[in-house]
Every structure is written in C-alpha cells, then in structure tokens.
Design an enzyme around this catalytic site. Sequence first.
Site, PDB file in Angstrom:
ATOM      1  N   PRO A 137       0.811  -1.210   0.000  1.00 30.71           N
ATOM      2  CA  PRO A 137       0.000   0.000   0.000  1.00 30.71           C
ATOM      3  C   PRO A 137       0.852   1.271   0.000  1.00 30.71           C
ATOM      4  O   PRO A 137       1.568   1.550   0.952  1.00 30.71           O
ATOM      5  CB  PRO A 137      -0.813  -0.103   1.294  1.00 30.71           C
ATOM      6  CG  PRO A 137      -0.612  -1.490   1.792  1.00 30.71           C
ATOM      7  CD  PRO A 137       0.676  -1.962   1.236  1.00 30.71           C
ATOM      8  N   GLU A 138       0.774   1.998  -1.109  1.00 31.08           N
ATOM      9  CA  GLU A 138       1.318   3.347  -1.173  1.00 31.08           C
ATOM     10  C   GLU A 138       0.108   4.283  -1.272  1.00 31.08           C
ATOM     11  O   GLU A 138      -1.007   3.850  -1.005  1.00 31.08           O
ATOM     12  CB  GLU A 138       2.259   3.490  -2.384  1.00 31.08           C
ATOM     13  CG  GLU A 138       3.426   2.516  -2.329  1.00 31.08           C
ATOM     14  CD  GLU A 138       4.363   2.618  -3.533  1.00 31.08           C
ATOM     15  OE1 GLU A 138       4.480   3.708  -4.108  1.00 31.08           O
ATOM     16  OE2 GLU A 138       4.958   1.599  -3.904  1.00 31.08           O
ATOM     17  N   LYS A 162       0.593   7.746   4.329  1.00 28.87           N
ATOM     18  CA  LYS A 162       0.073   6.396   4.104  1.00 28.87           C
ATOM     19  C   LYS A 162      -0.712   5.888   5.313  1.00 28.87           C
ATOM     20  O   LYS A 162      -1.002   4.700   5.415  1.00 28.87           O
ATOM     21  CB  LYS A 162       1.222   5.434   3.775  1.00 28.87           C
ATOM     22  CG  LYS A 162       1.979   5.787   2.499  1.00 28.87           C
ATOM     23  CD  LYS A 162       3.191   4.902   2.291  1.00 28.87           C
ATOM     24  CE  LYS A 162       4.109   5.462   1.221  1.00 28.87           C
ATOM     25  NZ  LYS A 162       5.427   4.785   1.206  1.00 28.87           N
ATOM     26  N   ARG A 166      17.606  -0.812  -1.789  1.00 32.14           N
ATOM     27  CA  ARG A 166      16.325  -1.196  -2.382  1.00 32.14           C
ATOM     28  C   ARG A 166      16.531  -1.339  -3.880  1.00 32.14           C
ATOM     29  O   ARG A 166      17.384  -0.682  -4.458  1.00 32.14           O
ATOM     30  CB  ARG A 166      15.259  -0.109  -2.161  1.00 32.14           C
ATOM     31  CG  ARG A 166      15.200   0.439  -0.759  1.00 32.14           C
ATOM     32  CD  ARG A 166      14.454  -0.481   0.150  1.00 32.14           C
ATOM     33  NE  ARG A 166      13.093  -0.660  -0.299  1.00 32.14           N
ATOM     34  CZ  ARG A 166      12.093   0.153   0.027  1.00 32.14           C
ATOM     35  NH1 ARG A 166      12.309   1.194   0.784  1.00 32.14           N
ATOM     36  NH2 ARG A 166      10.879  -0.086  -0.398  1.00 32.14           N
TER      37      ARG A 166
END
Length: 293
Positions: free
Chosen positions: A2-3, A59, A281
């Site tokens: 979820p962004e 968020k 990342r």
Amino acid sequence: MPELPEVENTKKSLEKLIINNYIINIWTDTPSLIRKNSLEEFRNNMLNRKITSVKRIAKNIIITFDGGYALLIHLKMTGHLLIGNWSIQKNKNKYLVTPKSMGALTDKMNGYIHFIFYLDDGRELALSDLRKFAKLIFNTEENIYKEAGIYNAGKDALLITLKELSAVIKLSSKNIKTFLMDQTKIAGIGNIYADDILFKAQVHPLRKANSLSLDEIKKIHISIKEILLFATKIGGTSISDYRDIKGEKGGYGDVRMVYRRDGKPCYVCGSLIKRIKINNRSARFCPTCQSRL
DNA sequence: TGCAGTGTTGCTTC
DNA sequence: CGAAGCAACACTGC
C-alpha cells in the site's frame, strides 16, 4: 504494497461504508500490532463510539470517533482492510478465519486476517496482514495527529505544488529516487510508484536532487500527479498482496512501466529495463530513456 | 535446498 | 546531527 493510491482507495471506501457505525466488538490473534496500548485499553476505549470520519495522512488511515478519539492504521508492507463476514475456529492455539460470503473474499489473503472489528449492523471490518507489520494505535485525535506527523510529514504527493516540490528538491543532496521515497520530504510515494514516476519523467534514479533542472522538476511533478491519480482510479497495484476493501485486485500492476520489469523491453524504446540497488532497495529504470547522469 | 528478494517504518549505531 | 543498517515477518522464486 500500500502506497498512496492503495491507501487513498481504502480511505474512500471506508468513508462510504463505516461512517455513523459503531464498533461493538474486536477479535484479534495478534494483539502485538497494537502500539502504545494494551489490547484491553484498545478495546475498552474504542467500543461503542460512533465513527465520525475517515482521513488519510501520508500512508496512514485515521478513523475518528465521537468524543475526540481516533484510530490510526498503518498498513505497512502487506496490510489491507476488508468488509465482509468471517467465521473463526480455534484449533489448539491457532485460529482459522474463513469468509462466510463468496466471491473475491474467498481470496487466499483471507488466510491472513488478524483483526476483526464487528460493526453494529452485522458487517465486519477485517485487517489482513501476511507479514504482520501493520500498526494500530487508538488515542485522542490530537495525539494521533502527533503520531501520524512523526515524519514532520512532507506535503502530500497529490497536493504538493510545483513551487513547493522545487523548493524541497533543491535543498536535497540525495539522489532523486531516495528523495521521492523520503516521507519527510514528500508523503505517499513508495518503491513501485517512485520507479514509474522517474521513468515517465525520463530522469535517472541516481541523479542528485539538487542537480535537476526546472524542466526536469516540472516533468517529475506532472508524473507524480498523473501516475498516482491514474493508479488510484484503476484500483492500485496488486502484484503481491494488496486488495481493495471488497477483496478485489487493482489494475496498475498490469500497466506498470518499469517496476519489477527488469530484463523486459522498455515500452518506449525497446531497451532492456535495468535493475540496480539504491539505498539497499531495488530500482528499475530504462538505461536509454533515463540515461542522463 | 537454502538463501536472496520483496518493501515501510522506526529504532539503533556510528 | 544525519545517514546507514537492520529488525519486525512470511512467503516466493531461483
């Protein structure tokens, strides 16, 4: 994952579905997701208060209640909320949660439900979270806003103006990929949308933020709005675990441009999408369309 | 088979 | 002080 688009959709659904309802009971097999309170305090303080609004800050989802209280939910990596009805069976020390209704709710993500909030009209709001990273806090509304503002929250990605974006970008010596994912600088963007935003803006992810021209910043600003709004419209990204509140998958995974497409041809020029590590990342980009360093 | 990869945040360490 | 590393956890894919 979820962004902003996934959280925004969840917020909009909740707004339609749970305002004016009351939570009359709570079940959980993972009380450790509750922060700052014991399960007993969490339960006793929340029950039988009227739900008055649902908001999104970065968020975070904030559900407010009568009497000046609020529940903060951060879905982190694999959390999502579902409306439905479930039955719970206890098998030794383990719980088996199964949906009573058919359709999308029979999805395998039902196997990871760790919280059920029972509403006064018989419906249930469930939190599914495969990796159990989600965070729940119940407190006064004021304290919750302090909590949600831990980041000194950067401006929301949907609201930030070109002028504001330009100002914060020029102050940063980090690379632009790291900058976009820094919630204190701009709120709502994670790895999926950061990669696609930079592809659309044709900016190399390792470019130093403060080296970008006004023209490049303009392109990034437009790409942020277009991609986040479009992704929100088509229900977010469900490449791994995200589901909307009815259990349906979102459509952005099918139209993404570079995220998790390493080794596949760029839709614009045909070059193979590259993957590099930035900040520990993965970052994906087109070495031709985003070549300038 | 074992281990890297997945990605958000907050705490610890330097 | 800021930046970097890592833990929280569970599953997938090579």
